[in-house]
Write an enzyme that holds these catalytic residues in place. Structure first.
Site, short mmCIF file in Angstrom:
data_model
loop_
_atom_site.label_atom_id
_atom_site.label_comp_id
_atom_site.label_asym_id
_atom_site.label_seq_id
_atom_site.Cartn_x
_atom_site.Cartn_y
_atom_site.Cartn_z
N GLN A 113 -13.46 9.16 -12.97
CA GLN A 113 -13.73 7.82 -13.48
C GLN A 113 -14.63 7.03 -12.52
O GLN A 113 -14.34 6.92 -11.34
CB GLN A 113 -12.39 7.09 -13.61
CG GLN A 113 -12.47 5.70 -14.16
CD GLN A 113 -11.20 4.92 -13.86
OE1 GLN A 113 -10.77 4.83 -12.70
NE2 GLN A 113 -10.59 4.36 -14.87
N TYR A 122 -15.61 3.49 -12.47
CA TYR A 122 -15.55 2.08 -12.88
C TYR A 122 -15.83 1.16 -11.68
O TYR A 122 -16.74 0.35 -11.71
CB TYR A 122 -14.17 1.72 -13.44
CG TYR A 122 -13.79 2.30 -14.79
CD1 TYR A 122 -14.62 3.18 -15.47
CD2 TYR A 122 -12.58 1.95 -15.39
CE1 TYR A 122 -14.25 3.70 -16.71
CE2 TYR A 122 -12.21 2.46 -16.63
CZ TYR A 122 -13.05 3.34 -17.27
OH TYR A 122 -12.66 3.85 -18.49
N GLU A 159 -4.66 4.53 -18.63
CA GLU A 159 -4.63 4.86 -17.20
C GLU A 159 -3.30 4.40 -16.59
O GLU A 159 -2.70 5.10 -15.79
CB GLU A 159 -5.79 4.18 -16.48
CG GLU A 159 -5.75 4.40 -14.97
CD GLU A 159 -6.99 3.93 -14.23
OE1 GLU A 159 -7.79 3.19 -14.82
OE2 GLU A 159 -7.15 4.34 -13.07
#
Ligand SMILES: Cc1cc2nc3c(=O)[nH]c(=O)nc-3n(C[C@H](O)[C@H](O)[C@H](O)COP(=O)(O)OP(=O)(O)OC[C@H]3O[C@@H](n4cnc5c(N)ncnc54)[C@H](O)[C@@H]3O)c2cc1C
Length: 397
Positions: free
Chosen positions: A129, A131, A247
């Protein structure tokens, strides 16, 4: 593929106990053994195990069958996680399964589902991920990594940080700015970036344990086909909301099953060391027992919420907070119970159980930061579960 999987994964008339027996038998017959010491070898070993599970129809307990999953009902999903934890087999690689996959299932095109889901589940491609950024963690809409459209491609520039498993990843599911900086949530898109593409640099970052579990990622003029975008251009925030909920609840049941086993091991260790007649030790262990049982119920609630509504919802923050507090406490308590031996690391000849408890103690310090800090989870609970007013310190949505 559907027919074979259906046949291998049993039928809907199979009882829970038959399913448990079939899983246990499979795990005994195919157990991958102990992990190799060398990192590279361990990665291959883990991938081989994930492929074994997938090929036998034992992967993706909640996934639809058409993408290689098992589409198990609630009770069998619980059994699935309990049996994996009991068998002590390796878990998934990367962070895609619990976070990116539900997003692709919800927002992806049929071609994207076909192309990405089964290879992720089989462990053929590892996902990480992307982000967070140096200036965008809790305040994710402040992110600055840009994606400029050029024909059928985006050109990506910027930096991500704290990206778990990025050093072993093949695909980075990433948030990028396609609108103006001021557009915040309204100018973010969700892009799948090939981690091996020219212009991508991944640098591992060490944590307190001395190992590298996350990395920083640099993008320099990285070309990404438009067909790798999930959802609409500038519509990434909607996808993020799905993936953040997942998540926070990802692996809730799996964690509950694993910590059931870990607590049993701690109780056994306390017995071996002759400290179970100490009233304070008994009190502490009983408290952990209550919490591990609550964790199980909370994991069950998450599974049933996802089955009923397709989303874990904001209550996933309560589960997340509860579980991370437990994993920090159990390791801290174990280190305390072991006295001076508790702090010896795996290389010390006097270390207890190769220093696993102090390693866990150090590793779980970060648990109240990853997937949103404990403060942010409390804000979510206050606003979205309890309906309290929005935090006045936060920028407007
Ligand atoms: C183990 C681990 C794994 C991670 N894995 C990934 C990953 O795979 N991919 C990824 O993209 N990121 C990952 N992260 C990054 C993680 O999501 C961020 O670290 C987290 O969101 C916090 O952001 P920050 O570090 O920028 O801290 P900041 O947001 O700067 O926060 C600093 C402090 O201020 C507090 N704070 C901030 N805003 C508020 C508020 N409104 N109210 C109250 N308190 C507030 C925070 O709680 C924190 O204590 C991981 C982090 C860790 C520790």
């Amino acid at each position: 593929m559907t027919d074979t999987l259906t046949a291998q994964a049993g039928t809907d008339v199979e009882t829970d106990e038959q399913f448990r027996g079939r899983m246990r038998e499979f795990l005994q017959a195919h157990h991958p053994g102990r992990p190799p010491k060398a990192k590279e070898e361990r990665l291959g070993w883990q991938k081989a195990w994930l492929a074994t599970l997938f090929d036998a129809g034992f992967a993706g307990p909640s996934w639809p069958r058409e993408y290689g999953g098992m589409a198990l009902d609630f009770g069998k999903q619980v059994i699935y996680q309990e049996e994996l934890a009991r068998a002590r087999v390796p878990g998934p690689l990367g962070t895609g399964l619990g976070i990116a996959a539900p997003t692709i299932i919800k927002y992806g095109t049929p071609e994207q589902k076909e192309r990405f889901l089964a290879p992720m589940l089989r462990g053929d491609s590892v996902w990480a991920q992307g982000y967070s950024e140096p200036g965008a963690g809790s305040d994710l809409p402040a992110l600055r990594t840009t994606a400029r459209r050029e024909g059928d491609e985006y050109v990506v520039n910027g930096q991500k940080v704290w990206n778990s498993s990025a050093e072993i990843a093949d695909i980075l599911f990433t948030l990028v700015r396609t609108g103006t900086q001021e557009s915040r949530q309204a100018g973010i898109s969700y892009l799948l970036i090939d981690a091996h593409a020219p212009g991508v640099t991944v640098r591992p970052l060490r944590d307190l344990t001395g190992d590298a579990h996350f990395a920083e990622i640099f993008f320099e003029d990285v070309r990404v086909p438009v067909e790798n975008r999930i959802g609409e251009e500038n519509g990434g925030w909607q996808c993020v909301r799905t993936s953040l909920g997942h998540e926070r609840s990802a692996g809730a049941m799996n964690q509950a099953a694993m910590y059931r086993r870990v607590l049993d091991e701690l109780i056994e260790l306390a017995r071996e060391r002759g400290i179970t007649t100490d009233p304070l030790v008994r009190d502490t262990l009983a408290d952990l027992e209550i919490r591990v049982r609550l964790m199980r119920y909370s994991g069950m609630r998450t599974i049933s919420d996802i089955a009923a509504k397709g989303e874990p919802g904001p209550a996933s923050s309560t589960t997340r907070l509860f579980n991370v507090a437990f994993e920090q406490d159990i390791h801290e308590i174990a280190v305390d119970l072991l006295g001076e031996y508790g702090v010896l690391g795996r290389r010390d000849p006097h270390a207890v159980q190769r220093g696993r408890w102090v390693w866990g103690f150090l590793r779980t310090r970060a648990s109240t930061i990853g997937a949103g800090t404990a403060e942010i989870q409390r804000n979510t609970i206050a606003e979205q579960v309890l309906g309290l007013p929005r935090d006045p310190a936060m920028p407007p949505r």
